[in-house]
Design a protein around this motif. Structure first.
Motif, mmCIF file in Angstrom:
data_model
loop_
_atom_site.group_PDB
_atom_site.id
_atom_site.type_symbol
_atom_site.label_atom_id
_atom_site.label_comp_id
_atom_site.label_asym_id
_atom_site.label_seq_id
_atom_site.Cartn_x
_atom_site.Cartn_y
_atom_site.Cartn_z
ATOM 1 N N ARG A 126 73.059 -18.466 -18.507
ATOM 2 C CA ARG A 126 72.835 -16.891 -18.782
ATOM 3 C C ARG A 126 73.366 -15.777 -18.641
ATOM 4 O O ARG A 126 73.400 -14.804 -19.212
ATOM 5 C CB ARG A 126 71.196 -16.938 -18.483
ATOM 6 N N LEU A 127 74.174 -15.907 -17.566
ATOM 7 C CA LEU A 127 74.930 -14.668 -17.053
ATOM 8 C C LEU A 127 76.280 -14.562 -18.038
ATOM 9 O O LEU A 127 76.495 -13.454 -18.356
ATOM 10 C CB LEU A 127 75.375 -14.846 -15.591
ATOM 11 N N GLY A 128 76.663 -15.765 -18.482
ATOM 12 C CA GLY A 128 77.741 -15.931 -19.548
ATOM 13 C C GLY A 128 77.519 -15.221 -20.676
ATOM 14 O O GLY A 128 78.263 -14.516 -21.517
ATOM 15 N N ARG A 129 76.355 -15.866 -21.150
ATOM 16 C CA ARG A 129 75.784 -15.195 -22.418
ATOM 17 C C ARG A 129 75.514 -13.649 -22.545
ATOM 18 O O ARG A 129 75.729 -12.948 -23.381
ATOM 19 C CB ARG A 129 74.325 -16.015 -22.968
ATOM 20 N N ALA A 130 75.109 -13.272 -21.490
ATOM 21 C CA ALA A 130 74.771 -11.813 -21.075
ATOM 22 C C ALA A 130 75.951 -10.937 -21.230
ATOM 23 O O ALA A 130 76.080 -9.909 -21.916
ATOM 24 C CB ALA A 130 73.808 -11.339 -19.908
ATOM 25 N N LYS A 131 76.949 -11.457 -20.657
ATOM 26 C CA LYS A 131 78.473 -10.846 -20.496
ATOM 27 C C LYS A 131 78.997 -11.006 -21.889
ATOM 28 O O LYS A 131 79.519 -9.843 -22.140
ATOM 29 C CB LYS A 131 79.344 -11.568 -19.457
ATOM 30 N N ALA A 133 77.601 -10.923 -24.494
ATOM 31 C CA ALA A 133 76.647 -10.064 -25.574
ATOM 32 C C ALA A 133 77.053 -8.461 -25.154
ATOM 33 O O ALA A 133 77.274 -7.617 -26.278
ATOM 34 C CB ALA A 133 75.334 -10.297 -25.358
ATOM 35 N N ALA A 134 77.285 -8.414 -23.838
ATOM 36 C CA ALA A 134 77.725 -6.923 -23.707
ATOM 37 C C ALA A 134 79.208 -6.752 -24.026
ATOM 38 O O ALA A 134 79.501 -5.488 -24.415
ATOM 39 C CB ALA A 134 77.724 -6.656 -22.026
ATOM 40 N N LEU A 135 80.055 -7.592 -24.246
ATOM 41 C CA LEU A 135 81.405 -7.540 -24.521
ATOM 42 C C LEU A 135 81.784 -7.496 -26.007
ATOM 43 O O LEU A 135 82.779 -6.896 -26.624
ATOM 44 C CB LEU A 135 82.205 -8.392 -23.943
#
Length: 143
Positions: A126-131, A133-135
């Motif tokens: 989930r943190l990888g997906r959020a990162k 999406a932010a990039l």
């Protein structure tokens, strides 16, 4: 031939499926630990005939269940730390207890490892997906 958009879309779907799998593995492992704790100390191999107060060890496991079902990231984080208490109990009792209690303790150890792995992977994905999406570049607003 697939376009880069279709490839990204299919990898996003695969990531979503993996995140959902880790979520349900965590919930299933936690529910199994609760049932194991109750069954172990009340029915299958209690310390005293008729059950023991040690069955209350399943009570703290009920607290994070709502957070896991609501998919709260914070709950996954602290459950991955709390589970090591149960892992330790299972490891000690697997070594020191007699059958069938030691077999139940080994099952507890396996469930704890499954719960920890599921929580750790869930948080990481989930943190990888959020990162990601932010990039990723945002599409311009077009009417």
């Amino acid at each position: 031939m697939s376009t880069p958009f279709q490839t990204a879309q299919s990898s996003a779907a695969a990531l979503f499926d993996t995140v959902q799998f880790t979520r349900w593995l965590a919930v299933g492992s936690l529910l199994s630990l609760i049932l194991l704790g109750l069954g172990w100390e009340l029915l299958w191999a209690p310390l005293r005939p008729g059950g023991s107060w040690l069955a209350l060890k399943a009570l703290p496991l009920c607290i994070p269940l709502a957070g896991l079902l609501k998919n709260r990231m914070y709950t996954y984080r602290w459950v991955s730390l709390m589970v090591w208490l149960y892992f330790t109990e299972g490891a000690v009792r697997a070594y020191s207890d007699r059958p069938p209690s030691n077999y139940l303790a080994l099952l507890e150890v396996l469930l704890c490892l499954a719960l920890f792995t599921a929580c750790a992977l869930h948080v990481r994905l989930r943190l990888g997906r959020a990162k990601a999406a932010a990039l990723s570049p945002k599409e311009p607003n077009t009417p």
